[in-house]
Motif scaffolding. Structure first.
Motif, PDB file in Angstrom:
ATOM      1  N   ARG A  44      12.564  -9.484 -15.868  1.00 26.47           N
ATOM      2  CA  ARG A  44      14.003  -9.694 -16.033  1.00 26.47           C
ATOM      3  C   ARG A  44      14.335 -11.178 -15.881  1.00 26.47           C
ATOM      4  NH1 ARG A  44      18.463 -11.202 -13.846  1.00 26.47           N
ATOM      5  NH2 ARG A  44      17.148 -12.019 -12.200  1.00 26.47           N
ATOM      6  N   PRO A  73       8.696  -4.604  -8.291  1.00 26.35           N
ATOM      7  CA  PRO A  73       9.376  -4.448  -7.000  1.00 26.35           C
ATOM      8  C   PRO A  73       8.467  -3.795  -5.955  1.00 26.35           C
ATOM      9  CG  PRO A  73      10.861  -3.828  -8.777  1.00 26.35           C
ATOM     10  CD  PRO A  73       9.520  -4.106  -9.409  1.00 26.35           C
ATOM     11  N   ASP A  74       8.569  -4.324  -4.757  1.00 25.02           N
ATOM     12  CA  ASP A  74       7.808  -3.857  -3.594  1.00 25.02           C
ATOM     13  C   ASP A  74       6.338  -4.259  -3.634  1.00 25.02           C
ATOM     14  OD1 ASP A  74      10.070  -2.842  -2.402  1.00 25.02           O
ATOM     15  OD2 ASP A  74       9.812  -0.866  -3.305  1.00 25.02           O
ATOM     16  N   GLY A 101      12.986 -10.646  -3.283  1.00 25.06           N
ATOM     17  CA  GLY A 101      11.925 -10.719  -2.271  1.00 25.06           C
ATOM     18  C   GLY A 101      10.550 -10.447  -2.858  1.00 25.06           C
ATOM     19  N   SER A 103       9.292 -11.213  -5.837  1.00 24.57           N
ATOM     20  CA  SER A 103       8.715 -12.390  -6.518  1.00 24.57           C
ATOM     21  C   SER A 103       8.381 -13.498  -5.509  1.00 24.57           C
ATOM     22  CB  SER A 103       9.692 -12.926  -7.569  1.00 24.57           C
ATOM     23  OG  SER A 103       9.860 -11.987  -8.600  1.00 24.57           O
ATOM     24  N   ASP A 105       7.623 -13.027  -2.339  1.00 24.62           N
ATOM     25  CA  ASP A 105       6.446 -12.586  -1.574  1.00 24.62           C
ATOM     26  C   ASP A 105       5.183 -12.679  -2.429  1.00 24.62           C
ATOM     27  OD1 ASP A 105       8.195 -12.155   0.457  1.00 24.62           O
ATOM     28  OD2 ASP A 105       7.853 -10.001   0.647  1.00 24.62           O
ATOM     29  N   THR A 141      16.970 -14.935  -6.007  1.00 24.88           N
ATOM     30  CA  THR A 141      18.012 -14.539  -6.963  1.00 24.88           C
ATOM     31  C   THR A 141      18.765 -13.307  -6.446  1.00 24.88           C
ATOM     32  OG1 THR A 141      16.520 -13.099  -8.224  1.00 24.88           O
ATOM     33  CG2 THR A 141      16.674 -15.396  -8.927  1.00 24.88           C
ATOM     34  N   THR A 150      11.169 -17.173   5.608  1.00 29.70           N
ATOM     35  CA  THR A 150      10.455 -16.406   6.636  1.00 29.70           C
ATOM     36  C   THR A 150       8.935 -16.574   6.556  1.00 29.70           C
ATOM     37  OG1 THR A 150      10.118 -14.364   5.354  1.00 29.70           O
ATOM     38  CG2 THR A 150      12.243 -14.624   6.517  1.00 29.70           C
ATOM     39  N   VAL A 152       6.865 -14.219   6.437  1.00 31.07           N
ATOM     40  CA  VAL A 152       6.440 -12.843   6.154  1.00 31.07           C
ATOM     41  C   VAL A 152       6.294 -12.615   4.654  1.00 31.07           C
ATOM     42  CG1 VAL A 152       7.065 -10.407   6.468  1.00 31.07           C
ATOM     43  CG2 VAL A 152       7.855 -12.098   8.121  1.00 31.07           C
ATOM     44  N   VAL A 154       5.632  -8.870   2.286  1.00 36.16           N
ATOM     45  CA  VAL A 154       5.426  -7.423   2.412  1.00 36.16           C
ATOM     46  C   VAL A 154       4.803  -6.918   1.118  1.00 36.16           C
ATOM     47  CG1 VAL A 154       6.528  -5.209   2.903  1.00 36.16           C
ATOM     48  CG2 VAL A 154       7.518  -7.306   3.844  1.00 36.16           C
ATOM     49  N   LEU A 182      22.660 -17.955  -8.909  1.00 37.78           N
ATOM     50  CA  LEU A 182      21.567 -17.118  -9.418  1.00 37.78           C
ATOM     51  C   LEU A 182      21.780 -15.642  -9.084  1.00 37.78           C
ATOM     52  CD1 LEU A 182      18.450 -19.344  -8.624  1.00 37.78           C
ATOM     53  CD2 LEU A 182      19.553 -18.970 -10.843  1.00 37.78           C
ATOM     54  N   THR A 185      24.330 -12.294 -11.502  1.00 36.45           N
ATOM     55  CA  THR A 185      23.965 -11.178 -12.380  1.00 36.45           C
ATOM     56  C   THR A 185      23.594  -9.909 -11.601  1.00 36.45           C
ATOM     57  OG1 THR A 185      21.782 -12.188 -12.400  1.00 36.45           O
ATOM     58  CG2 THR A 185      23.151 -12.543 -14.358  1.00 36.45           C
ATOM     59  N   CYS A 186      23.558  -9.967 -10.290  1.00 37.75           N
ATOM     60  CA  CYS A 186      23.173  -8.769  -9.516  1.00 37.75           C
ATOM     61  C   CYS A 186      24.227  -7.676  -9.712  1.00 37.75           C
ATOM     62  CB  CYS A 186      23.087  -9.079  -8.022  1.00 37.75           C
ATOM     63  SG  CYS A 186      21.712 -10.140  -7.568  1.00 37.75           S
ATOM     64  N   HIS A 201      18.509  -7.322   9.101  1.00 32.29           N
ATOM     65  CA  HIS A 201      17.736  -8.430   9.695  1.00 32.29           C
ATOM     66  C   HIS A 201      18.500  -9.057  10.850  1.00 32.29           C
ATOM     67  CE1 HIS A 201      15.671  -9.133   5.540  1.00 32.29           C
ATOM     68  NE2 HIS A 201      15.072  -8.197   6.241  1.00 32.29           N
TER      69      HIS A 201
HETATM   70  P1  NAD Z   1      13.175  -7.230  -5.708  1.00 30.44           P
HETATM   71  O1  NAD Z   1      12.604  -8.581  -5.794  1.00 30.44           O
HETATM   72  O2  NAD Z   1      12.253  -6.122  -5.343  1.00 30.44           O
HETATM   73  O3  NAD Z   1      13.872  -6.891  -7.077  1.00 30.44           O
HETATM   74  C1  NAD Z   1      14.529  -5.636  -7.258  1.00 30.44           C
HETATM   75  C2  NAD Z   1      15.151  -5.592  -8.645  1.00 30.44           C
HETATM   76  O4  NAD Z   1      16.265  -6.490  -8.700  1.00 30.44           O
HETATM   77  C3  NAD Z   1      14.194  -6.043  -9.744  1.00 30.44           C
HETATM   78  O5  NAD Z   1      14.319  -5.176 -10.827  1.00 30.44           O
HETATM   79  C4  NAD Z   1      14.696  -7.433 -10.096  1.00 30.44           C
HETATM   80  O6  NAD Z   1      14.408  -7.798 -11.428  1.00 30.44           O
HETATM   81  C5  NAD Z   1      16.180  -7.286  -9.873  1.00 30.44           C
HETATM   82  N1  NAD Z   1      16.876  -8.555  -9.656  1.00 30.44           N
HETATM   83  C6  NAD Z   1      16.510  -9.575  -8.830  1.00 30.44           C
HETATM   84  N2  NAD Z   1      17.414 -10.574  -8.902  1.00 30.44           N
HETATM   85  C7  NAD Z   1      18.361 -10.179  -9.796  1.00 30.44           C
HETATM   86  C8  NAD Z   1      19.549 -10.779 -10.316  1.00 30.44           C
HETATM   87  N3  NAD Z   1      19.951 -12.001  -9.914  1.00 30.44           N
HETATM   88  N4  NAD Z   1      20.269 -10.095 -11.224  1.00 30.44           N
HETATM   89  C9  NAD Z   1      19.893  -8.846 -11.638  1.00 30.44           C
HETATM   90  N5  NAD Z   1      18.782  -8.239 -11.185  1.00 30.44           N
HETATM   91  C10 NAD Z   1      18.013  -8.894 -10.275  1.00 30.44           C
HETATM   92  O7  NAD Z   1      14.441  -7.168  -4.726  1.00 30.44           O
HETATM   93  P2  NAD Z   1      14.703  -7.646  -3.234  1.00 30.44           P
HETATM   94  O8  NAD Z   1      15.514  -6.590  -2.618  1.00 30.44           O
HETATM   95  O9  NAD Z   1      15.219  -9.032  -3.212  1.00 30.44           O
HETATM   96  O10 NAD Z   1      13.260  -7.678  -2.549  1.00 30.44           O
HETATM   97  C11 NAD Z   1      12.681  -6.529  -1.977  1.00 30.44           C
HETATM   98  C12 NAD Z   1      11.271  -6.857  -1.531  1.00 30.44           C
HETATM   99  O11 NAD Z   1      11.310  -7.889  -0.541  1.00 30.44           O
HETATM  100  C13 NAD Z   1      10.588  -5.661  -0.885  1.00 30.44           C
HETATM  101  O12 NAD Z   1       9.230  -5.632  -1.257  1.00 30.44           O
HETATM  102  C14 NAD Z   1      10.725  -5.941   0.588  1.00 30.44           C
HETATM  103  O13 NAD Z   1       9.748  -5.297   1.372  1.00 30.44           O
HETATM  104  C15 NAD Z   1      10.567  -7.439   0.596  1.00 30.44           C
HETATM  105  N6  NAD Z   1      11.117  -8.122   1.789  1.00 30.44           N
HETATM  106  C16 NAD Z   1      10.499  -9.254   2.184  1.00 30.44           C
HETATM  107  C17 NAD Z   1      10.959  -9.951   3.289  1.00 30.44           C
HETATM  108  C18 NAD Z   1      10.261 -11.202   3.725  1.00 30.44           C
HETATM  109  O14 NAD Z   1      10.639 -11.815   4.728  1.00 30.44           O
HETATM  110  N7  NAD Z   1       9.258 -11.647   3.032  1.00 30.44           N
HETATM  111  C19 NAD Z   1      12.087  -9.501   3.975  1.00 30.44           C
HETATM  112  C20 NAD Z   1      12.718  -8.342   3.530  1.00 30.44           C
HETATM  113  C21 NAD Z   1      12.232  -7.659   2.420  1.00 30.44           C
END
Ligand code: NAD
Length: 401
Positions: A44, A73-74, A101, A103, A105, A141, A150, A152, A154, A182, A185-186, A201
């Motif tokens: 995306r 994702p995940d 998260g 991308s 991670d 984003t 962080t 971390v 996952v 950024l 678009t969410c 958190h």
């Molecule tokens: P994600 O990266 O998993 O993306 C989820 C969906 O949202 C995808 O389809 C993506 O394309 C879409 N998306 C992302 N940005 C967008 C935008 N601006 N507009 C439209 N769609 C968009 O989502 P997330 O919730 O940010 O990340 C979840 C992941 O992060 C999980 O794996 C979780 O375990 C991990 N996580 C990591 C930490 C850390 O400290 N490293 C903390 C919490 C969660």
């Protein structure tokens, strides 16, 4: 705790850039850190005109660029291995994670594997990354995970059917670039679940146990415990989420709300990157794996139930958060309950599923969740109220329906 009363400690990126338009700083930041940049993102994001402009910006700053856009994702392990295999020949000396998260991670774990080699499974837990990794830049984003600051990452271990954390100070990006534009678009559901992730958190970081200080912040202690500075960031995050989450959910073009939420996610990341998280995160790992629901939805569904369980051990902290968000009607002894109710109410207004059953968990999976959550030893130990199997079962049962 034997912490001195004014103890403060934080681990942060070398630079954090925050504000509308800051994405345009990517090229100049990256140009100082490397010559061959690997960009980790998802399909995306890679299709956005904005993304092509970023690649052009990097090239204009003299970088050779390769894009891996198959982040899922995940973060299942298969997609990590695919990226490492594809990019080994390119031999990047800088990794940039642009996206949610997953991308960011991806960028972290790929930087570990391309720097130190080996199998991703050998890095699980808190002490396994042996030294610095190649420079990392993170650009979120979504306004949620805080991964941009962080220590971390996952990943989803499909073979074992669990999500697993890798934690090390070496995973903190060197540069975090947070541009609220950024997130414009969410869609509403993603805005809600990522904002609710940040709220979880912040609340968990604010109520974890304070630990004996490790002033040198050595590798032995990835998380140094709740302290004066992490509390400051946690309160900023909670305040902003209460002010802006519903607004951004209802009107995605409200840039003031988007900005407030991204600041909240960043602040919550600073808080929990230092203090750690606890039971809601331990329980989400098996819940997420069984229900294939978003991390943010899972932790936020669990949050009010975990808070209710923890209340006897952290009523003063909840009362402080109640005052932070302007709750003043309740009598002092009821303030902590008022905050829990306000959290549940806010999450309901942005349509976070109210129960584990609503998330899709089956009744006969409850015991597996409770047992499996205990495996997240670091998170279990960090919870303000001691956790054993009956405790996990009672939270799971309360949250189920
Ligand atoms: P994600 O990266 O998993 O993306 C989820 C969906 O949202 C995808 O389809 C993506 O394309 C879409 N998306 C992302 N940005 C967008 C935008 N601006 N507009 C439209 N769609 C968009 O989502 P997330 O919730 O940010 O990340 C979840 C992941 O992060 C999980 O794996 C979780 O375990 C991990 N996580 C990591 C930490 C850390 O400290 N490293 C903390 C919490 C969660």
């Amino acid at each position: 705790s034997d912490l001195p009363p004014a103890f403060g400690a934080l681990r942060l990126p070398r630079s954090v850039l925050f504000g509308r338009g800051q994405r345009h700083a990517l090229g100049s930041a990256a140009g100082k850190l490397g010559k061959r940049a690997l960009l980790c993102t998802d399909e995306r994001q890679a299709a956005q005109p904005e993304f092509h402009a970023m690649v052009a910006d990097l090239q204009a700053h003299g970088l050779e660029v390769r894009v891996f856009d198959r982040t899922i994702p995940d973060l299942p392990i298969g997609s990590i291995n695919a990226c490492v295999e594809e990019m080994r020949g390119f031999a990047p000396n800088l990794v940039v994670g642009i996206g949610g998260g997953s991308s960011m991670d991806m960028a972290k774990v790929v930087a570990v594997l391309l720097t130190h080699g080996g199998d991703i499974r050998s890095y699980y837990g808190e002490f396994a990354v042996p030294g610095p990794v190649m420079p990392l830049i993170a650009m979120p984003t979504t306004a949620g995970t805080g991964s941009e600051v962080t220590p971390v990452a996952v990943v989803s271990d499909d073979e074992r059917g669990v999500k697993v954390g890798i934690a090390s100070p070496h995973l903190i990006p060197l540069v975090a670039i947070c541009d609220p534009e950024l997130t414009a678009t969410c869609p509403p559901a993603l805005t809600a679940c990522s904002g609710a992730d940040a709220l979880t958190h912040a609340v968990e970081a604010y109520t974890t146990l304070a630990r004996p200080a490790d002033p040198m912040l050595t590798q032995d202690h990835v998380f140094v415990g709740k302290n004066l500075l992490s509390d400051h960031f946690a309160r900023l995050a909670v305040d902003n989420i209460f002010r802006f989450l519903e607004r951004a959910y209802r009107d995605g073009s409200d840039m003031e709300a988007r900005e407030g939420l991204m600041l909240a996610a960043l602040a919550a990341g600073c808080a929990f990157g230092t203090a750690g998280t606890a039971a809601a995160h331990a329980l989400q790992y098996p819940v997420g794996n069984l229900t294939h629901t978003a991390h943010g939805d899972g932790v936020a569904t669990l949050l009010p139930y975990v808070m209710q369980f923890n209340r006897p051990f952290c009523a003063p902290a909840f009362a402080e958060l109640a005052r932070t968000v302007g709750l003043s009607d309740a009598a002092e002894e009821d303030m902590s309950q008022a905050f829990i109710d306000a959290v549940a109410d806010l999450l309901g207004r942005v349509n976070i599923p109210p129960s584990l059953a609503a998330l899709g968990l089956k009744a006969d999976q409850q015991d597996f969740v409770a047992e499996n959550a205990l495996n997240a030893a670091r998170l279990v130990k960090n919870n303000p109220r001691p956790l054993d199997l009956p405790a996990m079962q009672s939270i799971t049962r309360a949250a189920f329906s």
